[in-house]
Design a protein around this motif. Structure first.
Motif, PDB file in Angstrom:
ATOM      1  N   SER A  12     -72.212 -39.086   9.983  1.00 53.52           N
ATOM      2  CA  SER A  12     -72.972 -40.268  10.436  1.00 53.52           C
ATOM      3  C   SER A  12     -72.614 -41.021  11.753  1.00 53.52           C
ATOM      4  O   SER A  12     -71.657 -40.860  12.405  1.00 53.52           O
ATOM      5  CB  SER A  12     -72.822 -41.317   9.333  1.00 53.52           C
ATOM      6  N   HIS A  13     -73.564 -41.664  11.576  1.00 48.88           N
ATOM      7  CA  HIS A  13     -73.474 -42.326  12.917  1.00 48.88           C
ATOM      8  C   HIS A  13     -73.800 -43.793  12.761  1.00 48.88           C
ATOM      9  O   HIS A  13     -74.848 -44.152  12.250  1.00 48.88           O
ATOM     10  CB  HIS A  13     -74.476 -41.673  13.861  1.00 48.88           C
ATOM     11  N   SER A  15     -73.360 -46.350  15.432  1.00 43.75           N
ATOM     12  CA  SER A  15     -73.684 -46.993  16.714  1.00 43.75           C
ATOM     13  C   SER A  15     -72.898 -48.270  16.925  1.00 43.75           C
ATOM     14  O   SER A  15     -73.341 -49.173  17.636  1.00 43.75           O
ATOM     15  CB  SER A  15     -75.187 -47.281  16.789  1.00 43.75           C
ATOM     16  N   CYS A  29     -88.514 -47.744  10.559  1.00 49.27           N
ATOM     17  CA  CYS A  29     -88.543 -46.441  11.203  1.00 49.27           C
ATOM     18  C   CYS A  29     -89.987 -46.063  11.450  1.00 49.27           C
ATOM     19  O   CYS A  29     -90.801 -46.073  10.524  1.00 49.27           O
ATOM     20  CB  CYS A  29     -87.846 -45.405  10.338  1.00 49.27           C
ATOM     21  N   SER A 122     -74.388 -38.441   6.040  1.00 49.51           N
ATOM     22  CA  SER A 122     -74.682 -39.762   6.608  1.00 49.51           C
ATOM     23  C   SER A 122     -74.285 -40.897   5.674  1.00 49.51           C
ATOM     24  O   SER A 122     -74.262 -42.070   6.075  1.00 49.51           O
ATOM     25  CB  SER A 122     -76.175 -39.863   6.928  1.00 49.51           C
ATOM     26  N   PRO A 144     -79.368 -45.136  11.400  1.00 46.26           N
ATOM     27  CA  PRO A 144     -80.329 -44.079  11.763  1.00 46.26           C
ATOM     28  C   PRO A 144     -80.812 -43.244  10.589  1.00 46.26           C
ATOM     29  O   PRO A 144     -81.550 -42.272  10.783  1.00 46.26           O
ATOM     30  CB  PRO A 144     -79.549 -43.225  12.761  1.00 46.26           C
ATOM     31  N   TYR A 145     -80.410 -43.623   9.376  1.00 42.92           N
ATOM     32  CA  TYR A 145     -80.875 -42.917   8.183  1.00 42.92           C
ATOM     33  C   TYR A 145     -81.363 -43.941   7.162  1.00 42.92           C
ATOM     34  O   TYR A 145     -80.840 -45.042   7.066  1.00 42.92           O
ATOM     35  CB  TYR A 145     -79.753 -42.076   7.568  1.00 42.92           C
ATOM     36  N   SER A 175     -84.102 -39.038   8.004  1.00 43.21           N
ATOM     37  CA  SER A 175     -83.584 -39.224   9.358  1.00 43.21           C
ATOM     38  C   SER A 175     -84.624 -39.918  10.226  1.00 43.21           C
ATOM     39  O   SER A 175     -85.738 -39.415  10.400  1.00 43.21           O
ATOM     40  CB  SER A 175     -83.230 -37.863   9.983  1.00 43.21           C
ATOM     41  N   CYS A 176     -84.260 -41.074  10.778  1.00 42.13           N
ATOM     42  CA  CYS A 176     -85.171 -41.791  11.669  1.00 42.13           C
ATOM     43  C   CYS A 176     -85.270 -41.117  13.038  1.00 42.13           C
ATOM     44  O   CYS A 176     -86.160 -41.443  13.825  1.00 42.13           O
ATOM     45  CB  CYS A 176     -84.701 -43.234  11.852  1.00 42.13           C
ATOM     46  N   THR A 177     -84.387 -40.192  13.326  1.00 40.87           N
ATOM     47  CA  THR A 177     -84.392 -39.517  14.620  1.00 40.87           C
ATOM     48  C   THR A 177     -85.481 -38.468  14.715  1.00 40.87           C
ATOM     49  O   THR A 177     -86.242 -38.414  15.688  1.00 40.87           O
ATOM     50  CB  THR A 177     -83.026 -38.850  14.885  1.00 40.87           C
ATOM     51  N   ASP A 178     -85.588 -37.620  13.677  1.00 41.89           N
ATOM     52  CA  ASP A 178     -86.564 -36.531  13.740  1.00 41.89           C
ATOM     53  C   ASP A 178     -87.497 -36.470  12.529  1.00 41.89           C
ATOM     54  O   ASP A 178     -88.339 -35.586  12.436  1.00 41.89           O
ATOM     55  CB  ASP A 178     -85.856 -35.181  13.896  1.00 41.89           C
TER      56      ASP A 178
END
Length: 216
Positions: A12-13, A15, A29, A122, A144-145, A175-178
């Protein structure tokens, strides 16, 4: 919607954000919204055989503020089924406001919850805070998740005697990224940790087609 496994005697991440904010907000999201579609597989393998079903999901409704969403799930290659099997599900968004990481129902214990959530990488950065206060002080608004639980409510196009069970529910990570989704099905009477893997569908002419169903 896995096949129920019955025991018998015969064959995870981060930020850099502060995850301990006292006033958490619901996550947001752009990829999680009504009308969005996903496709992928659910692994329903057992000790006897390896098996995976093709799965399509469409979000029918989403209320981020109140931690709620709902949709349909379509399994395409279910053994012994003459048609794709469609179920309607309702979901809880884990936001430390409306819902926490602890399920508190559907036969899931806190130990079951931690065991399943820990399957998601995550989730690892959040574990210590959850063990400390149940995650009530987490601020997941910019994480981000998005973590969710999906509970199938009923079969849309087949009867309950179709050979499948909807007694359990899914632990889900989005995943909010992809827009990818991973999940694990929990039902004490089914094969453990059946994995759901879905990708967000780019619905353009000539692309993926999802069947439509009227929910009444």
């Amino acid at each position: 919607m896995p096949v129920r496994v019955v025991e018998t005697t015969s064959p995870s991440h981060s930020s850099g954000q502060d995850l301990s904010s006292a006033q958490p907000s619901p996550p947001s999201c752009s990829l999680l919204c009504a009308g969005r579609s996903f496709c992928g597989t659910q692994n329903v393998s057992s000790l006897q055989k390896d098996e995976a079903w093709k799965v399509n999901v469409r979000i029918q409704g989403c209320d981020i503020e109140h931690g709620f969403l709902c949709g349909t799930m379509e399994a395409l290659n279910v053994p012994l089924a003459d048609t794709p099997v469609v179920t309607f599900w309702e979901g809880e968004i884990v936001d430390a406001k409306n819902h926490t990481f602890f399920t508190g129902k559907w036969e899931a214990t806190p130990e079951d919850d931690i065991r399943h959530w820990s399957k998601f990488p995550s989730f690892t950065p959040l574990l210590s805070q959850i063990e400390d206060d149940g995650g009530k002080s987490l601020d997941l608004s910019n994480y981000p998740y998005i973590f969710m639980r999906w509970k199938e409510q009923y079969f849309v196009n087949v009867g309950a005697d179709c050979g499948l069970t909807i007694a359990g529910f899914y632990y889900v990570c989005f995943s909010c990224t992809d827009g990818s989704i991973s999940g694990f099905y929990y039902d004490p009477n089914s094969s453990p940790f059946q994995k759901l893997e879905l990708k967000c569908v780019n619905e353009k002419p000539g692309g993926f087609s999802f069947s439509s169903y009227e929910l009444v």
